[in-house]
Design a protein around this motif. Structure first.
Motif, PDB file in Angstrom:
ATOM      1  N   SER A 160      38.985  44.251  44.321  1.00  0.00           N
ATOM      2  CA  SER A 160      39.807  43.471  43.384  1.00  0.00           C
ATOM      3  C   SER A 160      39.314  42.024  43.333  1.00  0.00           C
ATOM      4  O   SER A 160      39.315  41.391  42.280  1.00  0.00           O
ATOM      5  CB  SER A 160      41.288  43.558  43.759  1.00  0.00           C
ATOM      6  N   GLN A 166      36.146  41.811  41.158  1.00  0.00           N
ATOM      7  CA  GLN A 166      36.243  42.114  39.719  1.00  0.00           C
ATOM      8  C   GLN A 166      35.791  40.960  38.825  1.00  0.00           C
ATOM      9  O   GLN A 166      35.080  41.160  37.844  1.00  0.00           O
ATOM     10  CB  GLN A 166      37.697  42.404  39.345  1.00  0.00           C
ATOM     11  N   ALA A 167      36.250  39.752  39.162  1.00  0.00           N
ATOM     12  CA  ALA A 167      35.946  38.611  38.285  1.00  0.00           C
ATOM     13  C   ALA A 167      34.454  38.304  38.287  1.00  0.00           C
ATOM     14  O   ALA A 167      33.876  37.949  37.253  1.00  0.00           O
ATOM     15  CB  ALA A 167      36.742  37.386  38.725  1.00  0.00           C
ATOM     16  N   GLU A 212      45.569  35.099  43.938  1.00  0.00           N
ATOM     17  CA  GLU A 212      45.504  36.282  43.076  1.00  0.00           C
ATOM     18  C   GLU A 212      46.074  35.955  41.705  1.00  0.00           C
ATOM     19  O   GLU A 212      47.079  35.253  41.583  1.00  0.00           O
ATOM     20  CB  GLU A 212      46.297  37.438  43.707  1.00  0.00           C
ATOM     21  N   SER A 247      43.799  44.346  33.308  1.00  0.00           N
ATOM     22  CA  SER A 247      43.581  45.068  34.551  1.00  0.00           C
ATOM     23  C   SER A 247      44.882  45.229  35.326  1.00  0.00           C
ATOM     24  O   SER A 247      45.650  44.265  35.463  1.00  0.00           O
ATOM     25  CB  SER A 247      42.563  44.322  35.419  1.00  0.00           C
ATOM     26  N   PRO A 270      35.517  32.530  40.594  1.00  0.00           N
ATOM     27  CA  PRO A 270      35.378  33.823  41.264  1.00  0.00           C
ATOM     28  C   PRO A 270      34.426  33.716  42.458  1.00  0.00           C
ATOM     29  O   PRO A 270      33.497  32.897  42.455  1.00  0.00           O
ATOM     30  CB  PRO A 270      34.760  34.716  40.183  1.00  0.00           C
ATOM     31  N   GLN A 302      43.141  40.139  40.067  1.00  0.00           N
ATOM     32  CA  GLN A 302      41.862  39.481  40.353  1.00  0.00           C
ATOM     33  C   GLN A 302      42.118  38.314  41.308  1.00  0.00           C
ATOM     34  O   GLN A 302      43.268  37.971  41.582  1.00  0.00           O
ATOM     35  CB  GLN A 302      41.229  38.975  39.055  1.00  0.00           C
TER      36      GLN A 302
END
Lengths: 438, 87
Positions: A384, A387-388, A255, A261, A273, A265
């Motif tokens: 989460s 997100q990336a 993480e 944010s 990602p 992420q």
């Protein structure tokens, strides 16, 4: 909202309003466009932190399922199931037989209601050109009605096993407080049969939609089980060759905090990602789908892997078909267990749990002491992690559309985000778009 | 956790109504805080002070009623009852 007025001329005016303030999505998208090309894309999430990991510390290990269920009203089963598996792994308990089957059935209910909500209420209006499902209902009432009926079936399964549709209260470590009677599950068979027919009809309609020409070579990550399409259990695998037990999750995914944010992420250690959720599960486990469901996917034009995130609406529909098929199978084979749960006694140690939430892998890790008090906790929500990869999608997607007026660009970018069914309020129409053109 | 989100929504609505009714600024607002809204009047005022900065509602007088009926359909929400504008 009703309104009426009274006024003192030239001074002030009072109006009666009766407006109920609502929670708004706390997200925005920042795009920096230089010479017609996207230089930077940031999906900004500024929902305040909720501190679940902090306030679980010091609580009894048996409380974790009920507390974590409150993280999400759409996918509470994911959280409480991952908590159960984590705690049971610490305590050396394995839930098998009919109790395990009932857990899968509960999860089927969640997939049906969550996927049904997204496909028919949030995603389909994008493709049909409507602002929302209410507007779409005027032109396609039968589709919206049947979508709601499907969601209702998911809720009914949740209620039969969990005691209520949202935030189930009948689940505990080792099983259930009360196991359903055979007749209670039999009562669901008629609607499951209807749903089996409807999923085929819905897929035939959805495949006719026009999807943007957009594909990416994702690293898909999800669970994989040796003999079944994953819901509650499996190893953590990826299309780039990851194959690890869940206890190695923290060695596979790291993480990271980014300034824009409040939601952490994730990146694969030694990689980038990763993409979780229906498309990942489908690509990694296509061979585990029953032949009947594989045929439905083929009929919808899907191969064994789908790389266009806009077509996730089709993949979600295939997963609904699977959940309906699996629920019917479990109910047909159900025999009431001797006891609704097996005993789980505390044992000091660290345990890991990961299950397949509708949006991807929901991971939890707990450390408890001999008395069963939680001393450490980590929870990772799939949105989460995604997100990336959403940001990467936006960079590529908006890059090809940089010349569009801002309002049109905003609308299309919203759709690109909605492909992931993000479990922020933003999965409704939400986006504050900040475009910097230099 | 949703306090700021509720306040932002409220500020958007108040700004919209102020413009619609030709107001110069908001003088006062009357609101009901639902029994399950997680707001006390003091808590709401703190968030309002922050959320209203730079808006037409900055400095507005608040008349807040804390509801106690948990079975009220709006028990989980914040209801804007009325607005007084300077015209």
């Amino acid at each position: 909202m009703s309104s009426s007025e009274s006024s003192e001329p030239g001074k002030s005016k009072t109006i009666k309003v009766d407006y109920l303030a609502r929670v708004e999505g706390e997200g925005s998208l920042y795009l920096k466009i230089r010479d017609g090309a996207v230089e930077d894309a940031k999906l900004k999430i500024f929902e305040p932190p909720r501190f679940f990991e902090a306030f679980l510390r010091g609580r009894d290990f048996r409380e974790a399922p009920d507390i974590t269920a409150r993280i999400c009203g759409i996918c509470p089963v994911a959280y409480l199931m991952s908590a159960c598996h984590a705690m049971e792994s610490v305590c050396g308990v394995r839930v098998d037989g009919q109790l395990r089957a009932l857990r899968r059935l509960l999860y089927c209910g969640e997939w049906i209601e969550s996927h049904g909500l997204h496909v028919f209420m949030l995603h389909a209006p994008d493709f049909y050109g409507f602002d929302d499902a209410v507007a779409m209902a005027k032109a396609h009432p039968e589709l919206v009605q049947r979508g709601l009926r499907l969601k209702k079936l998911g809720n009914a399964i949740m209620t039969a096993l969990g005691g209520r549709e949202v935030h189930p209260i009948n689940i505990k470590l080792g099983g259930f407080y009360r196991a359903p009677r055979r007749r209670e599950l039999d009562a669901l068979r008629g609607e499951l049969e209807w749903a089996r027919e409807f999923t085929a009809v819905a897929l035939a309609r959805l495949k006719e939609l026009e999807f943007p020409d957009f594909e990416r070579d994702y690293e898909f990550m999800g669970l994989r089980h040796p003999s079944e399409y994953p819901l509650n259990e499996g190893r953590l695998v990826s299309s780039a060759g990851v194959d690890e037990p869940i206890s190695r999750y923290d060695c596979v995914l790291r993480e990271v905090h980014v300034a824009h944010s409040t939601s952490l992420q994730s990146r694969r250690v030694g990689g980038g990602p990763v993409h979780m959720g229906p498309m990942a599960r489908y690509a990694l486990n296509h061979d585990k789908l029953p032949p009947e469901v594989q045929q439905l996917a083929r009929d919808a034009g899907l191969g064994a892997r789908c790389q266009n995130p806009f077509q996730s609406v089709l993949v979600r529909m295939v997963e609904i078909a699977y959940a309906v098929h699996e629920a019917a199978r479990i109910i047909a084979e159900y025999a009431e267990p001797d006891a609704p749960a097996i005993a789980v006694e505390p044992r000091a140690g660290t345990g890991y749990g990961a299950t397949e939430a509708p949006r991807g892998v929901c991971y939890q890790r707990y450390t408890i002491d001999d008395a069963g008090v939680i001393t450490d906790c980590k929870i990772v929500a799939p949105t989460s992690v995604n997100q990336a990869v959403i940001e990467e999608d936006l960079r590529v997607f908006a890059g090809a559309r940089a010349e569009l007026p801002d309002e049109q660009l905003r609308w299309q970018c919203e759709q690109a985000i909605r492909n992931y069914d993000p479990c922020i309020s933003c999965s409704c129409h939400f986006l504050k778009l900040d475009v910097e053109r230099v | 956790m949703h306090e700021m989100s509720v306040l932002n929504n409220l500020m958007n609505k108040v700004t919209e109504l102020n413009a619609l009714h030709g107001g110069k600024r908001v003088i006062s607002m009357k609101l009901r805080l639902g029994a399950l809204s997680h707001f006390t009047p003091q808590h709401f005022r703190e968030h309002f002070d922050f959320a209203s900065r730079g808006t037409v509602a900055e400095g507005a007088r608040l008349e807040l009623t804390q509801m106690t009926d948990e079975t009220d359909p709006d028990a989980q929400g914040v209801v804007l009852e009325s607005l007084e504008f300077e015209t």
